[in-house]
Write an enzyme that holds these catalytic residues in place. Structure first.
Site, PDB file in Angstrom:
ATOM      1  N   GLY A 338       0.799  -1.219   0.000  1.00 43.85           N
ATOM      2  CA  GLY A 338       0.000   0.000   0.000  1.00 43.85           C
ATOM      3  C   GLY A 338       0.828   1.265   0.000  1.00 43.85           C
ATOM      4  O   GLY A 338       0.427   2.282  -0.577  1.00 43.85           O
ATOM      5  N   GLU A 361       9.314   8.186 -29.440  1.00 44.85           N
ATOM      6  CA  GLU A 361      10.533   7.762 -30.159  1.00 44.85           C
ATOM      7  C   GLU A 361      10.336   6.390 -30.806  1.00 44.85           C
ATOM      8  O   GLU A 361      11.261   5.602 -30.951  1.00 44.85           O
ATOM      9  CB  GLU A 361      11.729   7.738 -29.198  1.00 44.85           C
ATOM     10  CG  GLU A 361      13.081   7.876 -29.896  1.00 44.85           C
ATOM     11  CD  GLU A 361      13.245   9.237 -30.557  1.00 44.85           C
ATOM     12  OE1 GLU A 361      13.636   9.275 -31.737  1.00 44.85           O
ATOM     13  OE2 GLU A 361      12.980  10.258 -29.906  1.00 44.85           O
TER      14      GLU A 361
END
Length: 375
Positions: A338, A361
């Site tokens: 968490g 790219e």
């Protein structure tokens, strides 16, 4: 790959600077959506705005392996900043060095390598991303020059750039051989930033929609010869993909470092969680995959240093590094449980920043096409 003493020194110098000057402010850069101008001057002072440019042009004149190592360290501190530097070096400075005439180099390179100018590479359009031959932006012949009209999408540095290399069709009947490239100072009348995109990650690196309306250019602003645009775009793919691959390694390095540190400190069932096989083996797998990707990136850079063609190696490096980086960052977040989902632990930001590396790219699909053609 065994690094030379010079390469190791460059890596360590950039690493120290990045950890001291960039990493602590990375979250504030993201919140501001920009970087303070003085930071670019500091980066330029380290040679990062003209890494592979020759000393005669004001550059640092380092090899491509050193260039990749530097981008890894910058990306480990801040992914978006490494994007700015990769575009600036790989696509702007490199294009000017390879295709610019002496007058163009003398006009633009001093400001580019000194960090006074940043560059933008204006190729992509709404309907022409991977298919560069489908460009709709037009440059029409006029007395003494050209008139540029059209629009570009997803242009990194589009807002902060002082110089844009713009690709436009100059001969609609010639297909990809009818595309030309132009050097466009962004203060030229007719250059408009229509929108700064709100993105999942890399918020400090602006990505823009650009419009050109009756923008006038002189003959001396064409980069290369008429019809050279497609070749110029392709010629810069090798260095560009090595740069993005390097930034992937850097961001994954940072995430894995956070995960390993946490796993050594966090205790469960009476011992650090890294001593539990499920966690230890996960981290071992991530570390091994990341090291394999790192070596692929450095190999592509080393091939580039030989002066030979390395498009296939660069595409392999970009493909593997980008997909590995997402897996490493995801696994690192999982290790924190968490807490990994909370902003304060740092992995969440990297998770956002790294996802785009499989898109810009050249997408992963395009990289596979390039590699397949080379087989």
């Amino acid at each position: 790959m065994i690094l030379s003493p010079e390469q190791t020194a460059i890596r360590d110098t950039i690493r120290d600077f990045a950890r001291e000057r960039i990493a602590p402010a990375s979250v504030s850069f993201e919140a501001a959506g920009s970087y303070p101008p003085e930071l670019f001057g500091e980066l330029a002072g380290l040679g990062l705005f003209g890494m592979t440019a020759p000393e005669a042009k004001g550059g640092a004149a380092v090899d491509y392996v050193s260039y990749a190592l530097a981008l890894i360290e910058i990306a480990a501190a801040d992914g978006a900043l490494s994007t700015i530097l990769s575009i600036h070096n790989s696509l702007i400075v490199s294009a000017l060095l390879n295709y610019g005439n002496p007058e163009q180099q003398d006009r633009f390179l001093p400001d580019l390598v000194a960090g006074r100018y940043t560059g933008a590479f204006a190729l992509t359009e709404t309907d022409a991303g991977s298919d560069a031959a489908a460009l709709r932006t037009r440059a029409a012949r006029i007395d003494g020059g050209w008139r540029l009209d059209g629009a570009k999408q997803f242009i990194s540095n589009g807002r902060i750039a002082r110089l844009a290399i713009v690709f436009a069709v100059t001969d609609a009947d010639a297909g990809k051989r009818g595309i030309s490239a132009f050097l466009v100072p962004t203060d030229t009348p007719g250059y408009h930033v229509d929108k700064v995109e709100h993105k999942l990650g890399q918020a400090a690196s602006d990505t823009c929609a650009i419009r050109f309306e009756d923008l006038r250019l002189g003959d001396g602003q064409m980069l290369g010869a008429p019809g050279d645009g497609y070749a110029i775009a392709l010629a810069n793919l090798e260095t560009g993909r090595i740069g993005i691959a390097a930034q992937c390694i850097g961001m994954a390095d940072a995430a894995l470092e956070i995960a390993v540190r946490y796993a050594k400190e966090r205790k469960s069932f009476g011992k650090p969680i890294i001593e539990h096989q499920a966690v230890g083996h996960r981290l071992a797998d991530l570390a091994a995959r990341l090291e394999a990707a790192r070596q692929l990136v450095l190999h592509a850079a080393a091939v580039k240093d030989t002066g030979g063609a390395c498009l296939s190696q660069a595409s392999m490096a970009k493909l593997v590094a980008s997909e590995t980086a997402e897996a490493v960052v995801s696994g690192s977040l999982q290790t924190l449980g968490g807490y990994g989902y909370l902003e304060e632990y740092g992995v969440a930001k990297i998770y956002r920043d790294v996802r785009v590396c499989q898109i810009y790219e050249g997408t992963s699909d395009i990289q596979r096409m390039v590699i397949a053609r080379a087989l």
